[in-house]
Enzyme design. Structure first.
Site, short mmCIF file in Angstrom:
data_model
loop_
_atom_site.label_atom_id
_atom_site.label_comp_id
_atom_site.label_asym_id
_atom_site.label_seq_id
_atom_site.Cartn_x
_atom_site.Cartn_y
_atom_site.Cartn_z
N ALA A 10 0.87 -1.19 0.00
CA ALA A 10 0.00 0.00 0.00
C ALA A 10 0.90 1.23 0.00
O ALA A 10 1.00 1.94 1.00
CB ALA A 10 -0.92 -0.02 1.22
N ARG B 150 -1.39 5.56 -4.65
CA ARG B 150 -2.34 5.39 -5.74
C ARG B 150 -2.08 6.46 -6.80
O ARG B 150 -1.65 7.56 -6.46
CB ARG B 150 -3.79 5.50 -5.23
CG ARG B 150 -4.16 4.41 -4.25
CD ARG B 150 -5.58 4.59 -3.74
NE ARG B 150 -6.58 4.47 -4.78
CZ ARG B 150 -7.04 3.32 -5.26
NH1 ARG B 150 -6.61 2.18 -4.77
NH2 ARG B 150 -7.95 3.30 -6.21
N HIS C 265 -22.62 17.55 27.34
CA HIS C 265 -21.87 16.80 28.35
C HIS C 265 -22.60 15.51 28.68
O HIS C 265 -23.81 15.52 28.83
CB HIS C 265 -21.75 17.64 29.64
CG HIS C 265 -21.13 16.86 30.76
ND1 HIS C 265 -19.78 16.64 30.84
CD2 HIS C 265 -21.69 16.25 31.85
CE1 HIS C 265 -19.52 15.93 31.92
NE2 HIS C 265 -20.66 15.67 32.55
P1 FAD Z 1 -13.15 6.37 -8.15
O1 FAD Z 1 -13.94 6.11 -6.94
O2 FAD Z 1 -11.83 5.70 -8.29
O3 FAD Z 1 -14.07 5.96 -9.37
C1 FAD Z 1 -13.62 6.03 -10.69
C2 FAD Z 1 -14.51 5.18 -11.57
O4 FAD Z 1 -14.20 5.44 -12.92
C3 FAD Z 1 -14.28 3.66 -11.37
O5 FAD Z 1 -15.51 3.04 -11.11
C4 FAD Z 1 -13.71 3.19 -12.70
O6 FAD Z 1 -14.14 1.89 -13.05
C5 FAD Z 1 -14.28 4.22 -13.65
N1 FAD Z 1 -13.49 4.40 -14.88
C6 FAD Z 1 -12.16 4.65 -14.97
N2 FAD Z 1 -11.81 4.80 -16.26
C7 FAD Z 1 -12.92 4.62 -16.99
C8 FAD Z 1 -13.19 4.67 -18.39
N3 FAD Z 1 -12.25 4.94 -19.28
N4 FAD Z 1 -14.46 4.41 -18.79
C9 FAD Z 1 -15.43 4.15 -17.89
N5 FAD Z 1 -15.24 4.11 -16.57
C10 FAD Z 1 -14.00 4.36 -16.13
N6 FAD Z 1 -11.49 8.15 0.89
C11 FAD Z 1 -12.15 8.75 1.90
O7 FAD Z 1 -12.55 9.90 1.76
N7 FAD Z 1 -12.36 8.10 3.09
C12 FAD Z 1 -11.94 6.84 3.29
O8 FAD Z 1 -12.15 6.28 4.37
C13 FAD Z 1 -11.26 6.18 2.24
N8 FAD Z 1 -10.83 4.91 2.39
C14 FAD Z 1 -10.21 4.29 1.34
C15 FAD Z 1 -9.78 2.97 1.52
C16 FAD Z 1 -9.14 2.31 0.48
C17 FAD Z 1 -8.70 0.90 0.67
C18 FAD Z 1 -8.95 2.98 -0.77
C19 FAD Z 1 -8.29 2.29 -1.92
C20 FAD Z 1 -9.36 4.29 -0.94
C21 FAD Z 1 -9.99 4.96 0.11
N9 FAD Z 1 -10.41 6.28 -0.02
C22 FAD Z 1 -11.05 6.88 1.02
C23 FAD Z 1 -10.19 7.05 -1.26
C24 FAD Z 1 -11.46 7.10 -2.12
O9 FAD Z 1 -11.90 5.80 -2.40
C25 FAD Z 1 -11.18 7.85 -3.39
O10 FAD Z 1 -10.63 9.11 -3.09
C26 FAD Z 1 -12.47 8.06 -4.18
O11 FAD Z 1 -13.06 6.83 -4.53
C27 FAD Z 1 -12.20 8.87 -5.45
O12 FAD Z 1 -13.38 9.01 -6.14
P2 FAD Z 1 -13.41 9.26 -7.72
O13 FAD Z 1 -14.83 9.49 -8.07
O14 FAD Z 1 -12.43 10.29 -8.09
O15 FAD Z 1 -12.86 7.91 -8.38
#
Ligand code: FAD
Length: 454
Positions: free
Chosen positions: A262, A265, A435
């Site tokens: 880990a 990302r 409280h």
């Molecule tokens: P994503 O959630 O990554 O979604 C992107 C989507 O785009 C995906 O479904 C993908 O399939 C789709 N996609 C990509 N390319 C294409 C394409 N060309 N055509 C069609 N679809 C496509 N954040 C928090 O705030 N709190 C937390 O507690 C937290 N815990 C986490 C724990 C873990 C283990 C991980 C890995 C991350 C965590 N995060 C947390 C971070 C959080 O998940 C991300 O910041 C968030 O999901 C970002 O959202 P997003 O909409 O930018 O992208």
């Protein structure tokens, strides 16, 4: 038809953007190549919190047992937990699909790529489909990245996606990378009884946090008998004879049932025609202006623009972009202070400036005040009194709040509001803190004697 807005990616950024834009009356299409909900729902925030929630009683019992008021064992069935996670995710995805339908948002399932001015091509199971747009939102998120030698093999060396998909919890685990993702997963494995080794090249765990927070977390992990190896560079990790074998640069080797890598990302922005469409990428991050625009009609939000990798940041950007695309606002995007939280027990919470950051911008008036959780009745009730809350002041106003300890994530919204409103010492009395509550520890930190930052 030409859609007013097409969104690629249905994570917290893309989904929220599509829903809000439809709410503003725009015609909207959403393109998703995987599961609705993106990283956050399917392999991020939500499954990790379901794991932490299901196992929290183990930690609670452990703490009460130390007070000699409880005994016994909490047994969590990992297979049942994984079943529940899948059920929850399926149900949530179903509800999301229904919401799209209700709002008249067309869902295109497949990989989307930019294929000319105002057009994307979606590779669906039935073949390619052209989708035309006036405005496009790229919300393609992020995926785990690796350094050479640390690539997962989905056998004993796993990334966070693979770790969350495991059928059994390992009895021993090496976590490479002491950031939030690694530490949350290590806490869960610890609760299942796994022997934990954490390795990081930095000199402290949670290296993006206040150094005192890192110190407090480390002391808890040491109490739990974790091996925490800091300032150690990993030269490689691989599966050997059904075990993960990690080799440090020093030549020292460590084995465990599994290794979780880990180490970070990176944005998912490659191979979908972004640069050909005039979008600038830097380290794969989509470069945006202060309206979150990458070109005059292409926005980029969430992890894909690399500004901050948090779900609530993505959702906040989504709201802005939907409003901007609908012509509701024209002011530049302003995120305000984005809170960040490490979940588990202990937790760490931070909003606004940390002490060293505030000192760099204002060494003349920068001050801190603090309270220990040891004096808080709720921390005492939960037999978990290690930790503190630190308030950072600049020019007589609160500019940052950092906390570590039991349940401190509860303080996040109050802390964010206090900083947003720029509280002075007098504002502390403008509302009543209930409280007994953990919030009183925040009140105590706000009222405590302030010390100059040296
Ligand atoms: P994503 O959630 O990554 O979604 C992107 C989507 O785009 C995906 O479904 C993908 O399939 C789709 N996609 C990509 N390319 C294409 C394409 N060309 N055509 C069609 N679809 C496509 N954040 C928090 O705030 N709190 C937390 O507690 C937290 N815990 C986490 C724990 C873990 C283990 C991980 C890995 C991350 C965590 N995060 C947390 C971070 C959080 O998940 C991300 O910041 C968030 O999901 C970002 O959202 P997003 O909409 O930018 O992208």
């Amino acid at each position: 038809m030409i859609y007013d807005l097409v969104v690629i990616g249905s994570g917290p950024g893309g989904f929220d953007c599509a829903v809000e834009a439809a709410g503003f009356g725009l015609s909207v299409a959403l393109v998703e190549k995987g599961f609705l909900g993106g990283t956050c729902l399917n392999r991020g925030c939500i499954p990790t919190k379901l794991w932490l929630g299901a196992t929290s009683a183990i930690e609670e019992l452990h703490n009460q047992a130390k007070m000699k008021v409880a005994s016994g064992e909490v047994i969590v069935d990992f297979a049942a937990l994984q079943g529940r996670v899948q059920k929850h995710l399926t149900g949530t995805r179903k509800a999301m699909a229904m919401q799209l339908k209700k709002l008249g948002i067309d869902l295109f399932e497949g990989q989307g790529s930019l294929s000319g001015e105002g057009v994307i091509t979606v590779a669906t199971a039935e073949g390619e489909q052209k989708v035309e747009y006036n405005k496009l939102v790229v919300a393609t998120g992020s995926k785990p990245i690796f350094f050479p030698g640390l690539e997962p093999d989905n056998d004993c060396v796993l990334d966070s996606d693979m770790f969350l998909a495991m059928e059994t919890m390992p009895k021993s685990l090496i976590v490479v990378g002491a950031g939030f993702i690694g530490l949350e997963m290590a806490q869960v494995a610890h609760r299942f009884g796994a022997k934990i080794t954490v390795v990081d090249a930095m000199d402290r765990v949670a290296p993006l946090e206040d150094p005192e927070v890192s110190k407090a977390l480390l002391s808890t992990f040491k109490r739990w008998k974790w091996d925490v190896l800091l300032q150690k560079r990993v030269s490689g990790v691989r599966t050997v004879d059904g075990k993960a074998l990690l080799t440090l640069d020093s030549g020292e080797q460590i084995t465990a049932d599994k290794a979780l890598v880990a180490v970070g990302r990176g944005p998912v922005t490659q191979g979908i025609g972004l640069e050909e469409a005039g979008v600038t990428l830097q380290f794969n991050q989509i470069q945006v202006d202060d309206h979150l625009l990458a070109t005059p009609n292409i926005y980029a939000i969430g992890d894909a623009n690399g500004q901050i990798q948090l779900a609530h940041a993505a959702a906040h950007q989504a709201h802005y972009v939907a409003s901007h695309a609908a012509g509701k606002i024209d002011a530049p995007y302003a995120s305000g202070n984005v809170p960040s939280v490490l979940f588990g027990a202990p937790e760490a919470m931070r909003v606004g400036a940390m002490e060293h950051e505030a000192f760099l911008t204002d060494f003349e008036t920068c001050q801190t005040s603090r309270a220990q959780l040891a004096a808080n009745p709720m921390a005492q009730a939960h037999a978990s009194t290690q930790g503190f809350i630190k308030v950072i002041w600049s020019g007589g106003k609160v500019v940052g709040i950092t906390a570590v300890g039991h349940d401190v994530s509860r303080l996040t919204t109050a802390a964010t509001l206090i900083i947003h409103q720029g509280w002075t010492a007098e504002d502390v009395y403008s509302i009543i803190f209930s409280h007994p509550s953990l919030d009183e520890a925040l009140l105590m930190a706000l009222k405590a004697e302030r010390k100059d930052v040296q």
